[in-house]
Scaffold this active site. Structure first.
Site, PDB file in Angstrom:
ATOM      1  N   GLU A  98     -21.237  16.616  46.585  1.00 35.16           N
ATOM      2  CA  GLU A  98     -20.513  17.150  47.705  1.00 35.16           C
ATOM      3  C   GLU A  98     -19.522  16.203  48.195  1.00 35.16           C
ATOM      4  O   GLU A  98     -19.580  15.183  48.196  1.00 35.16           O
ATOM      5  CB  GLU A  98     -21.378  17.530  48.817  1.00 35.16           C
TER       6      GLU A  98
ATOM      7  N   GLU B 197     -14.522  16.702  58.191  1.00 32.78           N
ATOM      8  CA  GLU B 197     -15.291  17.602  58.972  1.00 32.78           C
ATOM      9  C   GLU B 197     -14.914  17.059  60.487  1.00 32.78           C
ATOM     10  O   GLU B 197     -14.674  15.816  60.559  1.00 32.78           O
ATOM     11  CB  GLU B 197     -16.738  17.127  58.531  1.00 32.78           C
TER      12      GLU B 197
END
Length: 277
Positions: A154, A159
């Site tokens: 990933e 974020e």
């Protein structure tokens, strides 16, 4: 109509695959990146009238099973009842989360995945994130043939958790390096006015390393150990791009959820993909 057609043709010349492509905002990618890369795909979110995202460029992921993080939202396919939660208007994509029941889930929101995937390149979005405790906005990547996490890898380009204002984070997750094992490779960077102003979030991904950027400045690097081991470097296959706004979850709600959080808005000006010339 003539103006729209002109923008559409310019978008095609720039390499934008989206039917609404037109590069208005300049990328903040640094000079070296500009010299080495060319635009191969983009969505500028310039629909001629309010609309859902271009279905030839994006697909919605739906469901409310917690998504591996005990998240509280149910992801819908763009619309929930009379509410449009993924709206392209006035030159941006507006992803909205609402406190509305869907099955067992007390919130509804959006998770989008590109229909195309890429192997290596520079990937960038210009966005304004939502704040308040409990929100969790992201711009990230998973492999096209994803089966197992974290083995398949990933890449988190951006974020942003609302309880930590003006701090962005970039990370990678692999079988050896991941947050469940507390071994993830990550970095944070403080930025100003992330919730009220647009910033650019990018990542350069090459066979040698992954480098995270914010506003054109690198702040995170993960290098390939060149061992040919998928557990440490699974980043040699095509990955999709993703946009989503989660509510709650192991990380997003680690300091609780603000009851005034919703409606929460995650606004994206563009998404662009560059690859080596």
């Amino acid at each position: 109509m003539r103006v729209y057609i002109k923008k559409f043709m310019i978008g095609l010349l720039l390499g934008c695959s989206s039917g609404w492509g037109f590069a208005q905002q300049q990328s903040t990618m640094d000079t070296k990146l500009k010299e080495n890369y060319q635009l191969v795909w983009c969505d500028e979110f310039n629909a001629p009238q309010p609309a859902l995202p271009d279905s030839t460029s994006w697909r919605f992921e739906t469901g409310g099973h917690g998504w591996g993080n005990n998240e509280l939202q149910y992801y819908v396919a763009g619309i929930h009842g009379k509410d449009t939660l993924a709206l392209v208007s006035d030159g941006t994509l507006k992803i909205k989360a609402l406190k509305k029941q869907q099955g067992k889930n007390p919130y509804v929101s959006i998770r989008m995945n590109t229909r195309k995937s890429w192997l290596y390149g520079y990937f960038e979005a210009r966005a304004k994130v939502t704040g308040k405790r409990g929100s969790w906005a992201a711009f990230w990547m998973l492999p096209e043939k994803f089966k197992n996490w974290p083995l398949d890898g990933e890449i988190d380009i951006m974020e942003y958790v609302g309880y930590r204002p003006d701090v962005t984070q970039a990370s990678v997750h692999t079988q050896k390096y991941n947050h469940v094992a507390h071994t993830e490779k990550t970095a944070t960077r403080e930025i100003q006015n992330a919730e009220t102003e647009f910033h650019t979030y990018g990542v350069e991904w090459t066979p040698e390393k992954i480098t995270g950027y914010v506003d054109g400045e690198p702040y995170f690097t993960f290098e390939n150990d060149q061992q040919g081991n998928k557990e440490t470097w699974p980043f040699n296959v095509p990955f999709y791009l993703k946009l989503n706004l989660a509510i709650g979850g192991n990380w997003g709600a680690s300091q609780g959820i603000d009851e005034t959080l919703c409606p929460a808005l995650y606004e994206i000006d563009y998404v662009r993909v560059y690859q080596a010339k």
